[in-house]
Design an enzyme around this catalytic site. Sequence first.
Site, PDB file in Angstrom:
ATOM      1  N   HIS A  13       0.891  -1.159   0.000  1.00 13.11           N
ATOM      2  CA  HIS A  13       0.000   0.000   0.000  1.00 13.11           C
ATOM      3  C   HIS A  13       0.929   1.207   0.000  1.00 13.11           C
ATOM      4  O   HIS A  13       1.651   1.433   0.971  1.00 13.11           O
ATOM      5  CB  HIS A  13      -0.881  -0.014   1.250  1.00 13.11           C
ATOM      6  CG  HIS A  13      -1.650   1.246   1.488  1.00 13.11           C
ATOM      7  ND1 HIS A  13      -3.015   1.313   1.346  1.00 13.11           N
ATOM      8  CD2 HIS A  13      -1.265   2.483   1.878  1.00 13.11           C
ATOM      9  CE1 HIS A  13      -3.428   2.542   1.623  1.00 13.11           C
ATOM     10  NE2 HIS A  13      -2.379   3.264   1.963  1.00 13.11           N
TER      11      HIS A  13
ATOM     12  N   ASP B 281     -10.079  -5.000  -3.354  1.00 14.61           N
ATOM     13  CA  ASP B 281      -9.851  -4.270  -2.098  1.00 14.61           C
ATOM     14  C   ASP B 281     -11.134  -4.218  -1.270  1.00 14.61           C
ATOM     15  O   ASP B 281     -11.494  -3.188  -0.695  1.00 14.61           O
ATOM     16  CB  ASP B 281      -9.312  -2.864  -2.362  1.00 14.61           C
ATOM     17  CG  ASP B 281      -8.800  -2.169  -1.096  1.00 14.61           C
ATOM     18  OD1 ASP B 281      -8.666  -2.845  -0.055  1.00 14.61           O
ATOM     19  OD2 ASP B 281      -8.544  -0.945  -1.140  1.00 14.61           O
TER      20      ASP B 281
END
Length: 423
Positions: free
Chosen positions: A173, A299
């Site tokens: 991330h 996600d």
Amino acid sequence: MRQLIKNVMYQEELTHVLIEQGQIASIGDVDVDETSNVIDGQGQTLAPGFVDLHVHLREPGGEAKETIATGTQAAARGGFTTVCAMPNTNPIPDEEVNLAYVEDLIKRDAVVRVLPYAAITSGQSGEALVDMKRLTERGAVAFTDDGVGVQSAGTMFEAMQQAAQVGQPIVAHCEDNSLVYGGVMHDGERQQSLNLPGIPSLSESVQIARDVLLAEAAHCHYHVCHVSTKESVRVIREAKRAGIHVTAEVTPHHLLLSEHDIPSDDAHFKMNPPLRSEADRRALIEGLEDGTIDCIATDHAPHTQEDKANGFLASPFGIVGLETAFPLLYTHFVESGHWSIQQLIDWLTVKPAKTFHLPYGRLEVGSPADLVLINTTDEVVIDSDQFLSKGQNTPFNGYQVKGVPTLTMMNGDIVWQKEETYA
């Protein structure tokens, strides 16, 4: 046990698929005896079970938002048979005992295949590294501090060196905290009109640029989560051209929506990375189409309704995606003629599997019978009240879509079906 799925569309041809002992035995003209279990596909499209490299199942520790049971039921309904579960749980799988605990929960409750990530750093603190060798031996699919960008270049470099030694990807991330400035949505036109603090695109792309050079030096496979900016696409494209082992994913919501689709201070549109500009959205589509971005991942990030009721400033980031991904993408891109259905299926099956060298996502003789039947003709309305996920936090409620999965099978076992399709 022998099973026959008949009258299905596969690669634009009507065919039949024979399954034996949980594997695909043959595709095409099949001669089976009367004892075989027959499923009539009635002309629906057959695809390999979808593979999602990026989901949040919340358990252990976040059971009010999602559990392994409800999250994998949602996955099955969405056509996913393999999902990779992020480690931002409590406890965090940063040591063997914690990863073993997660694996025990998966064995007990999962209805589809769940491959757990382990953290890069202890407690996802960005400081002390975990023992990657032991965690790999314990079953970690890869390493990530997802939700938190690793801020120290030195820590990331050491992590990549250790990951390279055990042949594992580092999954990132990407977010430089010093460039976030307390933002809650993209730093752009919509943020200005809503008078909310913005997150600059630079916070993502700068860290990707740093990391691809570290990955080159460490000889490490580096995978970028949920790419959202045109600058990030450019950096990844150039890194691939330079021969650096970098892969990347993009979410359905970043392909479908931009900041201009945010109607108001509605936290159902709050995710991290945020919805960016229209130019960013177009760059993501181009990056996916030219191979810069390798695959699509949801996600999936469930929250309670109470969590999301407080606007952008006070609500958490994240939306759900497992039950809506394929229908939304099919309706927007395939029905419009922008993509072929095979392109979309590949970005959700063989390409994510190839990214992590997983033996799934393929519809071929000898492969696990992970399959999904898809109705591409009937139109339905997305209704979050009907989700199997505990999370109803979606900006797509009320959308009309086609391409809805009707049956999902893993290793030859039906794990979800919309209605009886037996002949």
